[in-house]
Design a protein around this motif. Structure first.
Motif, mmCIF file in Angstrom:
data_model
loop_
_atom_site.group_PDB
_atom_site.id
_atom_site.type_symbol
_atom_site.label_atom_id
_atom_site.label_comp_id
_atom_site.label_asym_id
_atom_site.label_seq_id
_atom_site.Cartn_x
_atom_site.Cartn_y
_atom_site.Cartn_z
ATOM 1 N N GLY A 122 0.823 -1.201 0.000
ATOM 2 C CA GLY A 122 0.000 0.000 0.000
ATOM 3 C C GLY A 122 0.860 1.255 0.000
ATOM 4 N N PHE A 123 0.240 2.381 -0.305
ATOM 5 C CA PHE A 123 0.973 3.640 -0.377
ATOM 6 C C PHE A 123 1.643 3.984 0.951
ATOM 7 C CE2 PHE A 123 -1.910 4.571 -4.046
ATOM 8 C CZ PHE A 123 -0.900 4.720 -4.989
ATOM 9 N N ARG A 124 0.926 3.789 2.069
ATOM 10 C CA ARG A 124 1.507 4.127 3.367
ATOM 11 C C ARG A 124 2.686 3.215 3.689
ATOM 12 N NH1 ARG A 124 0.487 8.993 4.455
ATOM 13 N NH2 ARG A 124 1.316 8.564 6.524
ATOM 14 N N ASP A 125 2.618 1.950 3.254
ATOM 15 C CA ASP A 125 3.735 1.032 3.462
ATOM 16 C C ASP A 125 4.976 1.523 2.725
ATOM 17 O OD1 ASP A 125 2.106 -0.583 4.947
ATOM 18 O OD2 ASP A 125 1.757 -2.059 3.377
ATOM 19 N N LEU A 126 4.782 2.001 1.494
ATOM 20 C CA LEU A 126 5.921 2.455 0.700
ATOM 21 C C LEU A 126 6.611 3.640 1.357
ATOM 22 C CD1 LEU A 126 4.556 2.218 -2.956
ATOM 23 C CD2 LEU A 126 6.019 0.607 -1.743
ATOM 24 N N GLU A 127 5.828 4.546 1.937
ATOM 25 C CA GLU A 127 6.407 5.711 2.598
ATOM 26 C C GLU A 127 7.361 5.310 3.713
ATOM 27 O OE1 GLU A 127 3.952 9.224 3.557
ATOM 28 O OE2 GLU A 127 2.292 7.929 2.960
ATOM 29 N N ARG A 128 7.028 4.211 4.404
ATOM 30 C CA ARG A 128 7.754 3.822 5.617
ATOM 31 C C ARG A 128 8.863 2.812 5.355
ATOM 32 N NH1 ARG A 128 2.201 2.633 9.021
ATOM 33 N NH2 ARG A 128 1.421 4.784 9.060
ATOM 34 N N MET A 129 8.984 2.364 4.134
ATOM 35 C CA MET A 129 9.871 1.245 3.826
ATOM 36 C C MET A 129 11.302 1.706 3.556
ATOM 37 S SD MET A 129 9.353 -1.479 0.720
ATOM 38 C CE MET A 129 7.632 -1.775 1.158
#
Length: 205
Positions: A122-129
């Motif tokens: 998900g988009f939020r996962d990508l931000e935090r990865m």
């Protein structure tokens, strides 16, 4: 440590063991939650030259990656000489990450696994990865402690904070032209250089 495995080219998921080409280190947590990137408008696509400019790649690379299935445009593929490929915001982020991996010598099979994994998140996962690599294997880290663990184990040679790449692409695309997927309307980007030139012209009048 946990790892990810893909079945017949499907999206990657978490399983136990460390034999897969894309080990994942921990689960996605709050590492890098200050990335501040907003969810992009999925109704906007970007043509090949725009995607190249934002990702820092050549059109030859873009074309080759699309034809070999490494990074294909998810909005609209090219159906023939008369059609234009249309890339999503996420596609452009993935293009930029692939470029960084290739520049540092990561094995192509592991890059393909990483691309599948990035597309499944998900988009939020990508931000935090944060992606770490020793040049052969790619690891996903979700906390500073996990990054340290990899470095101390001699595994992580370099890292890519996906949230940082996200913001770089967001800034680049804001200055370039996009296209409404439903209507084909061209969305003109805000280029600071153009604005400066306009102000100079206004003062000269």
């Amino acid at each position: 440590m946990s790892s990810a495995d893909g079945t017949a080219g499907s999206s990657l998921g978490r399983v136990s063991g460390e034999s897969a080409p894309y080990p994942l280190h921990g689960s996605v947590g709050d590492f890098g939650t200050d990335a501040g990137a907003g969810v992009p408008d999925e109704g906007v696509g970007y043509r090949g030259p725009t995607a190249c400019a934002a990702a820092g790649i050549t059109y030859r690379q873009l074309d080759y990656w699309a034809r070999t299935g490494l990074v294909e445009p998810s909005v609209r593929p090219a159906y023939g000489s008369g059609t234009q490929r249309l890339y999503s915001f996420r596609d452009v982020v993935v293009l930029k990450i692939v470029k960084r991996f290739l520049d540092t010598g990561v094995a192509l099979q592991n890059i393909r696994a990483a691309v599948q994994h990035l597309r499944a998140r998900g988009f939020r996962d990508l931000e935090r990865m944060t992606l770490m690599s020793d040049g052969a294997t790619v690891y996903e880290c979700s906390s500073p402690d996990e990054v340290v663990d990899l470095l101390q184990g001699g595994q992580g040679v370099f890292g890519i904070a996906v949230g940082v790449v996200w913001r770089d692409v967001e800034t680049a695309l804001s200055q370039l032209h996009g296209e409404r997927v439903d209507t084909g309307e061209t969305l003109v980007g805000h280029n600071p250089g153009d604005e400066l030139a306009r102000r100079r012209r206004d003062r000269a009048v």
